[in-house]
Write an enzyme that holds these catalytic residues in place. Sequence first.
Site, PDB file in Angstrom:
ATOM      1  N   SER A  44       0.819  -1.229   0.049  1.00 45.89           N
ATOM      2  CA  SER A  44       0.104  -0.007   0.020  1.00 45.89           C
ATOM      3  C   SER A  44       0.541   1.260   0.057  1.00 45.89           C
ATOM      4  O   SER A  44       0.420   2.312  -0.612  1.00 45.89           O
ATOM      5  CB  SER A  44      -1.028  -0.132   1.030  1.00 45.89           C
ATOM      6  OG  SER A  44      -0.103  -0.177   2.517  1.00 45.89           O
ATOM      7  N   HIS A 250      -1.193   5.789   6.794  1.00 45.83           N
ATOM      8  CA  HIS A 250      -0.511   5.521   5.174  1.00 45.83           C
ATOM      9  C   HIS A 250      -0.208   7.181   4.991  1.00 45.83           C
ATOM     10  O   HIS A 250      -0.699   8.132   5.373  1.00 45.83           O
ATOM     11  CB  HIS A 250      -1.499   5.149   4.320  1.00 45.83           C
ATOM     12  CG  HIS A 250      -1.828   3.534   4.435  1.00 45.83           C
ATOM     13  ND1 HIS A 250      -2.543   3.277   5.023  1.00 45.83           N
ATOM     14  CD2 HIS A 250      -0.703   2.776   3.711  1.00 45.83           C
ATOM     15  CE1 HIS A 250      -2.388   1.826   4.854  1.00 45.83           C
ATOM     16  NE2 HIS A 250      -1.747   1.394   3.996  1.00 45.83           N
TER      17      HIS A 250
END
Length: 269
Positions: A44, A250
């Site tokens: 990711s 993230h």
Amino acid sequence: MRRSRIASSASAFLLAAACAFAGPTRAPAAPSRAALDYVALGDSYSAGVGAGSYVSSGTGCLRSRRAYPVLWAAAHASSFSFTACNGAGTSDVLAKQLGPLSPRTDLVSISVGGSDSGYAGVMATCVLPGTTACKSAVTRAHSVMDGALPANLDRLYSAIRTKAPAARVVVLGYPHFYQLHGACRGGLHDTERAALNEAVDHLNSVIAKRAAEHGFTFADVRTAFTGHEICSSSPWLRSVDWLNLTESYHPTASGQSLGYLPLLADTAW
């Protein structure tokens, strides 16, 4: 004697005139860098989860147009394959992402290892109250990092080298999640935040060692993200978002363009 001086003066005048008409001396132009055949693999963090502007692929990979591989490829790649995918572990990359690699591949970038270490479960445990449970989850992740992960990375890195024997391979690590003693109120205590950062250090250490064994370049993003962790005044990482858990922890678009992209630019050639 006089004729000699006249001749010397005339020669000097002609030389000066020639230089004047020739114009200023220019340094030779720096050689331009050839565009590269580039393949971006990984999880990711390479896909760009958290940066928004996702490409519709029907795969759930959440590949972002703002991810550092896309940004770098736009400026430097003659061909670009973007197979990084949300949630990918080493086995996923090995089984599903290596198709575009070939002897013609010049550059490969990859971030992987977080999913193998069970990071999603660690974060889920640590955001709930309980320092003891958080530390226990981190300890279990360490066991995976020191146990199965090195061999899994070796298998993957060997496969990359076999399929792309001439490529430069850049392995990018993970940033610290938290700035300790930062501006956050509530949530995790600094003890838990420090444990999570230490787990990142341990993971990066394992990845860097395996990358070096295969002759790959390890790019450490921790310095780039210093001062931009969660709880800093200018974070490049998303904190916990209960409405969109996938993007939690993230990099934002700024984390991709200002944190990861410069590192790839510095190590790609």
